[in-house]
Structures are given as structure tokens and as C-alpha cells.
Write an enzyme that holds these catalytic residues in place. Structure first.
Site, mmCIF file in Angstrom:
data_model
loop_
_atom_site.group_PDB
_atom_site.id
_atom_site.type_symbol
_atom_site.label_atom_id
_atom_site.label_comp_id
_atom_site.label_asym_id
_atom_site.label_seq_id
_atom_site.Cartn_x
_atom_site.Cartn_y
_atom_site.Cartn_z
ATOM 1 N N LYS A 1 -7.255 -6.095 -2.924
ATOM 2 C CA LYS A 1 -8.185 -5.124 -2.024
ATOM 3 C C LYS A 1 -8.608 -4.169 -2.191
ATOM 4 C CE LYS A 1 -6.201 -4.712 2.035
ATOM 5 N NZ LYS A 1 -4.889 -4.428 2.913
ATOM 6 N N LYS B 1 0.747 -1.153 -0.144
ATOM 7 C CA LYS B 1 -0.020 0.019 0.196
ATOM 8 C C LYS B 1 0.942 1.387 0.023
ATOM 9 C CE LYS B 1 -2.489 -0.848 3.673
ATOM 10 N NZ LYS B 1 -3.113 -0.580 4.904
#
Length: 258
Positions: A94, A36
Site C-alpha cells: 500500500k 504499519k
């Protein structure tokens, strides 16, 4: 995607190749490496080349997850982004449903993601992610996520926190409601993932309610700082040891009660 049944999995989120190398040093203590970019949000998306480099940096037997971002309600845009993450080497995708204000919008986005990703890689693992503090940003209710994930063909439902201001998962969705989230996910045949400034002190509750995946960053960074601190292998090892202790204690208590 195959799972270790009845096992609590640990997901760690490096934000750079350098941190991923530190994760690789602690590979025996974690289950999933999650890519991320924290400076772009709770589920900020990193660059495709960073995903590829991290995939190359960690052991081949460790799945790599990638966040697609805190996404708007733009199903086509999000589907393309999700496919890009899969092409770059992520097997867990995700999606933070930040800009979706209704379950219908969220389902629309996630159906596009599931089709784009699974047409390319059928065994990829797609996660619909919502926010425990949804009331602060106006997005879809967190307890709607299991049904959203089920109806759109996802593999898991996840809760995180959108605003990283020191408040935590349980500050917004207390353990009893997190337990309901997990129960609904399991009834729908999904895995339940929980994150959001999770600390070691939360592991007892997370274990008791049957969480499948615990996601952390700050808890394994220097000073507990997700933004300025760096992931340290010894902190990953210590967190995993505490997690395993709670898992063992819970299993023993269930066996005794049975």
C-alpha cells in the site's frame, strides 16, 4: 492474487509483533494483517524486520499487507521502499500518495511501484491509497484514485484519512461519494478499499455501497484509541460479527428485491 468474490474482507493493522500475535489469536475473524507504524502517519511504514517478524507470527494462509508510508513525490525512492516491503514478506503493498498533488504525479509514483514489486513478485497486490481529507493536506483528489490506480497498473484503490484527529472517512467523503469511488474502481476492474477511523456503525453503509476491503485499527483497540490502545482479539471478533451481520442482511435484501 485470488479473491473471494462478493465477500467483504477485513483488514486489521497491528503496529508491532506483539499486536500481530494478538491478531493471530483472532485469525479466524480477519482476512488481511496490515503492517504499519501509526506514529509515522496514517500510512506510516514500519521496519523491514518488523514486516518479516509479523509474517512469521501470523498464520501462513493470512496475507500480510505493508504500508510504504505517506510518501513524497519521489518515484525512485518510493519504488525502492515498495520493493523492500515485498522482499520483507508483504504480498499486499500500500502506498499513501501524500506528496502527490496531481494525478500525473500519482501515476508516475505508482507505475514505478508496480514495476518494482511485480518484477519481483508477479502476483503481489498493489494498492494506490489516497486520503478522504485531501483538501486539508493539498494532495490529489480522492475521487481521482480509481483512474490513477487503473492507469498505473495497480490492483486496488483505497481511501483513508491523513489526519487522525477524530474525524472519519464519511466526515470528508460522504457515503454517496464513497459509492461513486467504489463504482469507478469496479468499472476499472479494481478492488475498492475504505478506511479512516471506521466504526461498527459505518458497516451498514460500507456494505451497501459494495466495498471490497474495510481497514480498521482504532475500532479493535482498547478504548477505540489507535495510538495508545492495543488490539484485542475479542474486539476483532465482535467487529467481524457485526460486519458479517450486515453482509448477510444486505444479501437477503438484494435477494428479496430480485
Amino acid at each position: 492474487m485470488r479473491w473471494k468474490e462478493a465477500t467483504l474482507l477485513l483488514l486489521i493493522s497491528p503496529d508491532s509483533v506483539e499486536e500481530a500475535l494478538d491478531c493471530a489469536k483472532a485469525a479466524e475473524h480477519l482476512d488481511i494483517v496490515d503492517v504499519k507504524k501509526p506514529d509515522e502517519g496514517s500510512l506510516g511504514a514500519n521496519f523491514p524486520w518488523v514486516i518479516r517478524q509479523i509474517r512469521d507470527a501470523v498464520p501462513a494462509d493470512k496475507p500480510v499487507s505493508a504500508t510504504v508510508g505517506d510518501v513524497p513525490y519521489k518515484p525512485g525512492t518510493v519504488a525502492q521502499a515498495a520493493l523492500g516491503a515485498a522482499v520483507s514478506g508483504a504480498t499486499y503493498i500500500k502506498v499513501g500518495l501524500y506528496g502527490c498533488t496531481t494525478p500525473e504525479q500519482a501515476i508516475d509514483v505508482m507505475r514505478g511501484v508496480v514495476r518494482a514489486v511485480k518484477d519481483y513478485q508477479p502476483d503481489a497486490f498493489v494498492v494506490a491509497s489516497g486520503y478522504a481529507d485531501a483538501h486539508r493536506i493539498g494532495c490529489v483528489n480522492p475521487l481521482a484514485l480509481p483512474d490513477i490506480a487503473r492507469r498505473s497498473g495497480c490492483d486496488a484503490a483505497m481511501l483513508d484519512t491523513a489526519i487522525k484527529d477524530g474525524t472519519r472517512l464519511f466526515d470528508h467523503v460522504p457515503p454517496d461519494l464513497c459509492a461513486e469511488f467504489v463504482r469507478q474502481a469496479h468499472e476499472a476492474g479494481l478492488r475498492a478499499a475504505l478506511a479512516g477511523s471506521v466504526k461498527a456503525a459505518d458497516l451498514g453503509a460500507l456494505t451497501r455501497i459494495g466495498t471490497d476491503i474495510v481497514g480498521v485499527r482504532g475500532a479493535v483497540c482498547e478504548g477505540g484509541d489507535r495510538d495508545k490502545g492495543r488490539i484485542k482479539p475479542q474486539l476483532v471478533a465482535a467487529f467481524r460479527a457485526e460486519m458479517d451481520r450486515h453482509v448477510q442482511e444486505h444479501a437477503a435484501s438484494v435477494a428479496t428485491a430480485g
